[in-house]
Write a protein that holds these residues in place. Structure first.
Motif, short mmCIF file in Angstrom:
data_model
loop_
_atom_site.label_atom_id
_atom_site.label_comp_id
_atom_site.label_asym_id
_atom_site.label_seq_id
_atom_site.Cartn_x
_atom_site.Cartn_y
_atom_site.Cartn_z
N ASN A 139 56.14 52.47 41.22
CA ASN A 139 57.24 51.76 40.60
C ASN A 139 56.92 50.29 40.41
O ASN A 139 57.43 49.64 39.51
CB ASN A 139 58.51 51.89 41.46
CG ASN A 139 59.78 51.82 40.64
OD1 ASN A 139 59.79 52.20 39.47
ND2 ASN A 139 60.84 51.33 41.23
N ALA A 140 56.03 49.75 41.25
CA ALA A 140 55.69 48.33 41.21
C ALA A 140 54.45 48.12 40.34
O ALA A 140 53.64 49.02 40.15
CB ALA A 140 55.42 47.83 42.63
N PRO A 141 54.29 46.90 39.81
CA PRO A 141 53.05 46.59 39.09
C PRO A 141 51.88 46.55 40.07
O PRO A 141 52.03 46.12 41.22
CB PRO A 141 53.33 45.19 38.50
CG PRO A 141 54.41 44.62 39.34
CD PRO A 141 55.24 45.77 39.81
N LEU A 142 50.73 47.04 39.64
CA LEU A 142 49.52 47.09 40.47
C LEU A 142 48.48 46.13 39.90
O LEU A 142 48.51 45.81 38.71
CB LEU A 142 48.96 48.51 40.51
CG LEU A 142 49.94 49.62 40.88
CD1 LEU A 142 49.29 50.98 40.69
CD2 LEU A 142 50.44 49.44 42.30
N TYR A 143 47.56 45.71 40.75
CA TYR A 143 46.49 44.81 40.31
C TYR A 143 45.18 45.27 40.94
O TYR A 143 45.12 45.48 42.15
CB TYR A 143 46.78 43.36 40.71
CG TYR A 143 47.95 42.76 39.98
CD1 TYR A 143 47.76 41.98 38.84
CD2 TYR A 143 49.25 43.00 40.42
CE1 TYR A 143 48.85 41.44 38.16
CE2 TYR A 143 50.34 42.46 39.75
CZ TYR A 143 50.13 41.68 38.62
OH TYR A 143 51.20 41.16 37.95
N ASP A 144 44.14 45.44 40.12
CA ASP A 144 42.84 45.81 40.66
C ASP A 144 41.77 45.43 39.65
O ASP A 144 41.80 45.90 38.50
CB ASP A 144 42.78 47.31 40.96
CG ASP A 144 41.53 47.67 41.72
OD1 ASP A 144 41.57 47.69 42.95
OD2 ASP A 144 40.50 47.93 41.05
N ARG A 145 40.83 44.59 40.04
CA ARG A 145 39.81 44.12 39.11
C ARG A 145 38.90 45.24 38.63
O ARG A 145 38.46 45.25 37.48
CB ARG A 145 38.97 43.03 39.78
CG ARG A 145 39.70 41.72 39.94
CD ARG A 145 38.80 40.67 40.54
NE ARG A 145 39.58 39.68 41.25
CZ ARG A 145 39.07 38.80 42.08
NH1 ARG A 145 37.78 38.81 42.33
NH2 ARG A 145 39.83 37.90 42.68
N LEU A 146 38.59 46.19 39.51
CA LEU A 146 37.73 47.30 39.12
C LEU A 146 38.39 48.10 38.00
O LEU A 146 37.74 48.44 37.00
CB LEU A 146 37.45 48.21 40.32
CG LEU A 146 36.69 49.51 40.01
CD1 LEU A 146 35.33 49.21 39.41
CD2 LEU A 146 36.57 50.37 41.25
N VAL A 147 39.67 48.42 38.14
CA VAL A 147 40.38 49.18 37.11
C VAL A 147 40.41 48.41 35.79
O VAL A 147 40.18 48.97 34.72
CB VAL A 147 41.80 49.54 37.58
CG1 VAL A 147 42.61 50.15 36.44
CG2 VAL A 147 41.75 50.50 38.76
N SER A 148 40.69 47.11 35.86
CA SER A 148 40.73 46.30 34.64
C SER A 148 39.37 46.26 33.96
O SER A 148 39.27 46.35 32.72
CB SER A 148 41.18 44.87 34.97
OG SER A 148 42.51 44.87 35.44
N GLU A 149 38.31 46.14 34.75
CA GLU A 149 36.96 46.12 34.18
C GLU A 149 36.61 47.47 33.56
O GLU A 149 36.05 47.54 32.46
CB GLU A 149 35.95 45.76 35.27
CG GLU A 149 34.49 45.83 34.84
CD GLU A 149 34.10 44.79 33.81
OE1 GLU A 149 33.05 44.97 33.17
OE2 GLU A 149 34.86 43.81 33.62
N LEU A 150 36.95 48.56 34.25
CA LEU A 150 36.68 49.90 33.69
C LEU A 150 37.46 50.11 32.40
O LEU A 150 36.94 50.71 31.45
CB LEU A 150 37.06 50.97 34.71
CG LEU A 150 36.13 51.13 35.91
CD1 LEU A 150 36.72 52.11 36.92
CD2 LEU A 150 34.74 51.61 35.47
N ALA A 151 38.69 49.61 32.35
CA ALA A 151 39.50 49.76 31.14
C ALA A 151 38.81 49.08 29.95
O ALA A 151 38.73 49.65 28.85
CB ALA A 151 40.89 49.16 31.36
N SER A 152 38.29 47.88 30.17
CA SER A 152 37.59 47.16 29.10
C SER A 152 36.33 47.92 28.67
O SER A 152 36.03 48.02 27.47
CB SER A 152 37.21 45.75 29.57
OG SER A 152 38.35 45.00 29.91
#
Length: 306
Positions: A139-152
């Protein structure tokens, strides 16, 4: 602002929102895996006020790539969650779930729509994963650099699908799901301090109004404090309590967001962008950009250029 009605019929994929024009957007670009089971859609959103979206059949992972730092209200069936969207903010919307949204500005968001058959092929049972993760977790916003990098990286790979690229997408999606649904996120925004009092909404509004008037973001802490009628020391403490970061850190992230807009929409050289936004050099700018975004500004421009 646009208010969205909830259609009676359930959709199938995230792109149905675009095809039926039920999602206000300024620009959208979609790339797909060869079998269509993973869709990546880069959307420049228009503001939404009190909008209900019909359910779709896919799991959707949404990553904020360029932020407006706007107030967001979201409901995916577990009660309304209010927060300020920030760069790297990740939101998970379960399949078959209608969702409610309110937000302002024009954030750039990368949405991954993952078909149920792809989830099953990855050995993921959605019902048990939801039970393990818990409603509060998603339900809350999440933050993770690995996920953001993989998304890119996935977005770049999907531009020209190839056998090795498809294999990368498969592993990258599995990693993203494992991190997010399993509750293994490592990076979260700093939690606001429990001590002291924060800035009331009307004072925070004055700060944001001042920032909006100064697109170059060449602002001092004293100027921000003066706009709220507080001393610099009192302002820094109250702001940090409210935002979970110091005014300096907040202004730095705003400069990076402005840099993203210039990188995406103009041909300005990196050095010119760096100096225009108050960085001492292009090296300082590149270092700070990579620290906050996870990739150099040149790579970000090549990946997300309009």
């Amino acid at each position: 602002m646009t208010a969205i009605g909830l259609p009676d019929a359930s959709g199938t994929r995230f792109t149905d929102y675009l095809e039926t024009h039920s999602l206000p957007s300024d620009q959208a670009d979609t790339r797909a895996a060869r079998d269509g089971s993973v869709l990546a859609t880069l959307v420049t959103h228009s503001p939404v006020e009190g909008g209900w979206f019909r359910p779709i059949d896919d799991l959707v992972i949404s990553i904020v790539m360029q932020s407006c730092h706007s107030d967001v209200v979201r409901d995916i069936g577990w009660g309304r969650s209010s927060f300020v969207e920030a760069p790297g903010c990740i939101l998970v919307t379960p399949p078959g779930c209608k969702s409610y949204w309110t937000f302002g500005g024009n954030p750039l968001v990368l949405h991954f729509s993952i078909a149920r058959e792809r989830l099953e092929a990855l050995g993921l049972d959605w019902d048990s994963s939801l039970s393990d993760a818990g409603a509060d977790h998603l339900n809350a916003p999440l933050y993770d650099r690995l996920v953001s990098e993989l998304a890119s990286r996935i977005w770049s790979v999907l531009e020209q699908p190839a056998p090795l690229g498809e294999r990368f997408v498969d592993h990258a999606v599995a990693t993203m799901l494992t991190v997010l649904l399993g509750g293994h996120v490592e990076d979260r925004p700093a939690s606001p301090s429990r001590g002291g009092s924060g800035l009331p909404a009307w004072r925070m509004k004055k700060v944001r109004s001042l920032v909006a008037e100064r697109p170059g973001l060449d602002l001092s802490i004293e100027e921000l404090a003066s706009s709220t009628g507080l001393s610099a020391d009192h302002f820094v403490k109250a702001f940090s309590t409210t935002m979970g970061q110091t005014p300096h850190q907040w202004l730095s992230s705003l400069r990076i967001e402005e840099a993203k807009k210039l990188l995406r929409q103009t041909d300005q050289p990196l050095t010119e962008i760096a100096l225009d936004l108050g960085f001492s050099s292009s090296a300082h700018f590149s270092s700070r950009f990579k620290q906050l975004v996870g990739m150099p500004p040149s790579a970000w421009r090549a990946t997300f250029r309009s």
